[in-house]
Design an enzyme around this catalytic site. Structure first.
Site, PDB file in Angstrom:
ATOM      1  N   LEU A 153      30.269  26.836  59.257  1.00 47.00           N
ATOM      2  CA  LEU A 153      29.913  25.838  58.246  1.00 47.00           C
ATOM      3  C   LEU A 153      31.133  25.016  57.838  1.00 47.00           C
ATOM      4  O   LEU A 153      31.048  23.802  57.656  1.00 47.00           O
ATOM      5  CB  LEU A 153      29.289  26.522  57.015  1.00 47.00           C
ATOM      6  CG  LEU A 153      28.827  25.578  55.902  1.00 47.00           C
ATOM      7  CD1 LEU A 153      27.782  24.593  56.413  1.00 47.00           C
ATOM      8  CD2 LEU A 153      28.275  26.370  54.714  1.00 47.00           C
ATOM      9  N   ILE A 206      59.437  23.622  40.400  1.00 47.67           N
ATOM     10  CA  ILE A 206      58.726  24.903  40.320  1.00 47.67           C
ATOM     11  C   ILE A 206      58.916  25.736  41.590  1.00 47.67           C
ATOM     12  O   ILE A 206      58.515  26.888  41.653  1.00 47.67           O
ATOM     13  CB  ILE A 206      57.234  24.644  40.004  1.00 47.67           C
ATOM     14  CG1 ILE A 206      57.100  23.801  38.731  1.00 47.67           C
ATOM     15  CG2 ILE A 206      56.450  25.932  39.831  1.00 47.67           C
ATOM     16  CD1 ILE A 206      57.802  24.369  37.505  1.00 47.67           C
ATOM     17  N   GLY A 207      59.507  25.169  42.615  1.00 45.12           N
ATOM     18  CA  GLY A 207      59.847  25.997  43.768  1.00 45.12           C
ATOM     19  C   GLY A 207      59.635  25.343  45.104  1.00 45.12           C
ATOM     20  O   GLY A 207      60.570  25.143  45.873  1.00 45.12           O
ATOM     21  N   SER A 208      58.381  24.997  45.414  1.00 43.39           N
ATOM     22  CA  SER A 208      58.146  24.473  46.758  1.00 43.39           C
ATOM     23  C   SER A 208      58.431  22.976  46.807  1.00 43.39           C
ATOM     24  O   SER A 208      58.215  22.255  45.829  1.00 43.39           O
ATOM     25  CB  SER A 208      56.708  24.748  47.190  1.00 43.39           C
ATOM     26  OG  SER A 208      55.809  24.185  46.282  1.00 43.39           O
ATOM     27  N   CYS A 224      38.336  28.328  52.636  1.00 45.90           N
ATOM     28  CA  CYS A 224      38.234  29.783  52.645  1.00 45.90           C
ATOM     29  C   CYS A 224      39.625  30.381  52.488  1.00 45.90           C
ATOM     30  O   CYS A 224      40.611  29.765  52.872  1.00 45.90           O
ATOM     31  CB  CYS A 224      37.642  30.282  53.953  1.00 45.90           C
ATOM     32  SG  CYS A 224      36.009  29.618  54.290  1.00 45.90           S
ATOM     33  N   HIS A 234      49.220  17.155  41.290  1.00 50.62           N
ATOM     34  CA  HIS A 234      47.997  17.125  42.102  1.00 50.62           C
ATOM     35  C   HIS A 234      47.679  15.735  42.615  1.00 50.62           C
ATOM     36  O   HIS A 234      46.767  15.553  43.407  1.00 50.62           O
ATOM     37  CB  HIS A 234      46.818  17.654  41.286  1.00 50.62           C
ATOM     38  CG  HIS A 234      47.034  19.066  40.824  1.00 50.62           C
ATOM     39  ND1 HIS A 234      47.570  19.359  39.588  1.00 50.62           N
ATOM     40  CD2 HIS A 234      46.838  20.249  41.441  1.00 50.62           C
ATOM     41  CE1 HIS A 234      47.674  20.674  39.473  1.00 50.62           C
ATOM     42  NE2 HIS A 234      47.245  21.236  40.575  1.00 50.62           N
TER      43      HIS A 234
HETATM   44  N1  GLN Z   1      56.657  28.640  43.325  1.00 50.08           N
HETATM   45  C1  GLN Z   1      55.379  28.204  43.748  1.00 50.08           C
HETATM   46  C2  GLN Z   1      55.455  26.793  44.301  1.00 50.08           C
HETATM   47  O1  GLN Z   1      56.225  26.037  43.832  1.00 50.08           O
HETATM   48  C3  GLN Z   1      54.390  28.253  42.623  1.00 50.08           C
HETATM   49  C4  GLN Z   1      52.999  27.911  43.070  1.00 50.08           C
HETATM   50  C5  GLN Z   1      51.951  28.120  42.021  1.00 50.08           C
HETATM   51  O2  GLN Z   1      52.230  28.158  40.868  1.00 50.08           O
HETATM   52  N2  GLN Z   1      50.715  28.240  42.401  1.00 50.08           N
HETATM   53  O3  GLN Z   1      54.743  26.435  45.194  1.00 50.08           O
HETATM   54 ZN    ZN Z   2      51.785  26.300  39.553  1.00 49.37          ZN
END
Ligand code: GLN
Ligand code: ZN
Length: 764
Positions: free
Chosen positions: A35, A440-442, A525, A703
């Site tokens: 699907l 935040i990291g990535s 998924c 986002h």
């Molecule tokens: N450290 C992660 C990132 O920056 C945090 C991701 C998250 O909070 N979902 O991607």
């Molecule tokens: Zn996050």
């Protein structure tokens, strides 16, 4: 109640000892995620509507057939969905959001509501109770037509009948539907009750007119705490629904009915389904309260996890129910829809055979239901020996880990000094400017990053080649962060495909399936890792790349770890020990990682807990105990560090109000979170509470590809400074940047740093 002859009474195929079996819902993606691929081909224009509908029809047929072949007497229909069953229910009752237009819902409009493609932003998505399944949130407003459209429901019913099956249609119940939605512009959804009731009446009448005898009506809302207004609404609505000549099976799951049991009984439906996996103790109460003639469906096979059922224990529950009610009033079923478990175990060729023998996916669960209902002695024997094997397995218990857990004392859960003392040492040693900037990291996971990782995973590149690639990616990322002017840097997380799987891969006690997919939303998924044994850390997990990154710059490098609760929430967790123990085992493994990072000179460590809130039990009464062990898991993971080492945490949501005391109890030196979309509203809660530590409220929404201007971010920071002291405030985006492209990332971070610079001038 029971106005038409029950299918149970007329069933002559089963001997008296055999109980009727029912299923509440089957995973709809297909064994090979057919699907998903059909949907994505259709959306990208590579397949026609007819192609998509053909795949959908074929899957429904296969799923009915295999449930029937397994020996399930009552198979569901209308549990299938092209995207989401909540959206389908809105179409069914004629209450799709007004902003998408009116009239019959075409496939184009259906998908426009479900996913961001056209001009309109799609409906909001949120988690279905405490699962990882995301539904589309109903939007309640005064102008909704409530003109029912039963075409999908009846088409699937007829489709099943044409194939020779007599299915039981599944509907989401009216109150669960209503309360899962949100009023547009503060509109009160309860004012819609008369129209909603009328729509459900029409739908049930349409089913009755088709000769349908029994309908499953899902009201998982009944396992949560409801208001007296909601309880009254239940009484009013169901008083109308039970007048229609179909037998309603009121399905409750994900917990105990608890204080709502009298209400559930009073609704006077022909049958009641209860979750005896999450709440076996409720059986006695339910049996005492059940009305004469009401059928009881026993949810005894776990629909939320993948372990084999304990037949002996389950048999006791079944015997208790049949003793009270007689066999004809008892049904055997999964605890909830099987939507939340993978399709079948057959394609798992790499799992260790022993572990595999302990697992049951959807198809294997059907076999368990039938074996239990038929009192199959051979199956019971095999079940007992498999359970004994699982209990005895060395991999389940690691004596060293157990002794570590036993030796834990309060000091393992607390930092050496309190925050006010720590913050002085940290500000001296870390020497950061006011309003420090970080991420935040990535950083962007470009096609090349993903392709290099996949190539390495599948053996198409050597370790040396892959390492060289990662070294370059990290080096570029650090140079870029320095150029932009960020204060606390990160390595970028290029080596991580997924924030749980990356860590799980290093840890003992975790296993991975090849095909254990579970629908998260739409065509998306996830394949949760399986925690089957005690968790331990044989070797460092992040040290190599974090230290390498640190060696490239004079600025502070932040280590990035995934927290214990997030690891737990996004995995299938063993059910033979309490979740708390597994969480603390993961915490101990992280504690070792934290110590390694600190020893290597990393002085800032972030432990992400985006899933802390979603682990919250559905019923408020169960929440304090959860929050207590969850907070302690975080503290166990992080509290070993010296006062001068700064612990950060990150949570990518903003509904904190009810758990702020627990957030504060984490005692992280810095917390970053999502606030850009709500314009820092959340911070008022932090101020009212008197949150003492440092906070990085996200200043832009990651986002969206949109690059916010300097003044826009400056405004948000100014808002933040109205509620926070300058020395409390950090500056960062809402979440990680992995889904963004480099161009927009650089532009947004440059603006973020410029806004910070301007504001710093005003602080001097
Ligand atoms: N450290 C992660 C990132 O920056 C945090 C991701 C998250 O909070 N979902 O991607
Ligand atoms: Zn996050």
């Amino acid at each position: 109640m029971s106005k038409v002859s029950s299918p149970l009474a007329s069933s002559s195929s089963s001997t008296p000892a055999q109980l009727i079996t029912a299923n509440l819902g089957f995973p709809r993606m297909g064994r090979q995620r057919e699907l998903k691929f059909a949907l994505e081909a259709f959306w990208s224009g590579k397949a026609t509507e007819e192609d998509l509908l053909t795949v959908a029809r074929t899957l429904r047929q296969q799923h009915w057939q295999l449930q029937h072949n397994a020996g399930i007497d009552i198979v569901p229909c209308n549990d299938f969905s092209l995207y989401d069953q909540v959206l389908d229910t809105l179409v069914l009752v004629g209450a799709t959001p007004e902003r998408f237009g009116s009239g019959p819902v075409t496939l184009a409009r259906y998908f426009a509501m479900a996913r961001n493609s056209g001009e309109q932003t799609a409906m909001e998505m949120t988690k279905w109770f405490d699962t990882n399944y995301h539904y589309l949130v109903p939007e309640w407003s005064a102008g909704l037509a409530f003109a029912p459209d039963t075409s999908k429901l009846l088409a699937e019913l007829r489709e099943a009948r044409a194939l020779g099956f007599e299915p039981r249609p599944v509907l989401i119940g009216p109150l669960t539907l209503l309360l899962l939605g949100k009023g547009v512009d503060d509109f009160d959804p309860f004012t819609l009750l008369p129209k909603l009731t009328a729509a459900y009446v029409k739908v049930l009448e349409a089913l009755a007119a088709e000769g349908v005898i029994s309908v499953q009506i899902d009201e998982p809302l009944l396992v949560t705490r409801i208001t007296s207004e909601t309880a009254a609404a239940y009484r009013n609505v169901y008083a109308e629904l039970v007048k229609i000549p179909v037998n309603l099976m009121l399905a409750t799951y994900f917990g105990a009915l608890g204080e709502n049991l009298p209400l559930a009984i009073e609704l006077n439906t022909a049958g009641l389904h209860i979750d005896l996996v999450r709440a076996p103790e409720q059986l006695t109460h339910v049996l005492a309260d059940l009305q004469p003639g009401q059928t009881l469906s026993l949810g005894v096979v776990e629909g939320r996890n993948i372990w084999l059922t304990d037949f002996a224990e389950t048999q006791k529950l079944i015997d208790q129910a049949t003793f009270c009610l007689g066999p004809r009033r008892v049904l055997i079923a999964p605890s909830c829809s099987l939507l939340h478990v993978p399709h079948d175990l057959r394609s798992e060729t790499k799992l260790p055979a022993r572990l595999k023998s302990w697992l049951r996916f959807a198809e294997e669960k059907l076999a368990e239901i039938v074996a239990l209902a038929h009192h199959d002695p051979a199956a019971a024997l095999a079940n007992a020996s498999t359970l004994a094997d699982r209990k005895a397995a060395d991999s389940s218990t690691n004596p060293f880990v157990r002794s570590q857990l036993n030796a834990l004392e309060p000091k393992h859960f607390a930092r050496q000094s309190s925050f006010p003392a720590r913050v002085k040492i940290q500000s001296r040693e870390l020497n950061l400017p006011p309003l420090p900037t970080t991420t935040i990291g990535s950083f962007p996971q470009t096609a090349e990053v993903r392709q290099q990782r996949a190539a390495h995973k599948h053996g198409h590149s050597t370790d040396a080649q892959y390492d060289a690639f990662l070294r370059d990616a990290i080096t570029d990322c650090i140079r870029e962060q320095e150029r932009i002017g960020l204060d606390v840097l990160v390595h970028g997380e290029f080596e991580r495909n997924d924030m749980v799987e990356y860590f799980a891969d290093f840890l003992e006690g975790f296993a991975f399936t090849e095909n254990g997919w579970v629908q998260s939303y739409g065509s998306r998924c996830v394949k949760p890792p399986v925690i089957f044994g005690d968790v331990s850390r044989p070797e460092p997990m992040t040290l190599k790349w974090t230290s390498f990154a640190r060696s490239l710059t004079a600025r502070p490098m932040k280590g990035m770890l995934t927290g214990p609760i997030t690891m737990l929430q996004w995995s299938f967790v063993r059910n033979d020990i309490p979740r708390q123990l597994t969480a603390w085992q993961i915490a101990l493994a992280l504690r070792e990682e934290v110590a390694d990072l600190e020893r290597s000179g990393i002085r800032i460590i972030q432990v992400d807990e985006p899933a802390l809130r979603e682990g919250l039990p559905l019923h408020p009464a169960d929440r304090p105990a959860y929050l207590d062990w969850a907070v302690n898991a975080f503290k166990l993971a992080t509290s070993s560090v010296a006062d001068g080492t700064q612990i950060h945490t990150h949570m990518c949501y903003c509904e904190f109000d009810d758990i702020l005391p627990s957030i504060a109890a984490l005692d992280a030196d810095v917390i970053s979170m999502e606030t850009a979309r709500s314009r820092m509203e959340l911070l008022h809660a932090f101020r009212t509470f008197g949150y003492p530590n440092q906070i990085g409220p996200g200043v832009y929404d990651i986002h969206s590809p949109r690059v916010p201007s300097v003044s826009e971010m400056g405004e948000l920071l100014t808002l933040a400074l109205q509620v926070l002291k300058p020395e409390q405030l950090w500056v960062n985006p809402d979440c990680g940047l992995k889904t963004r492209r480099w161009t927009e990332t650089v532009a947004a971070l440059e603006n973020m740093c410029a806004a910070t610079q301007t504001l710093r001038q005003t602080l001097i």
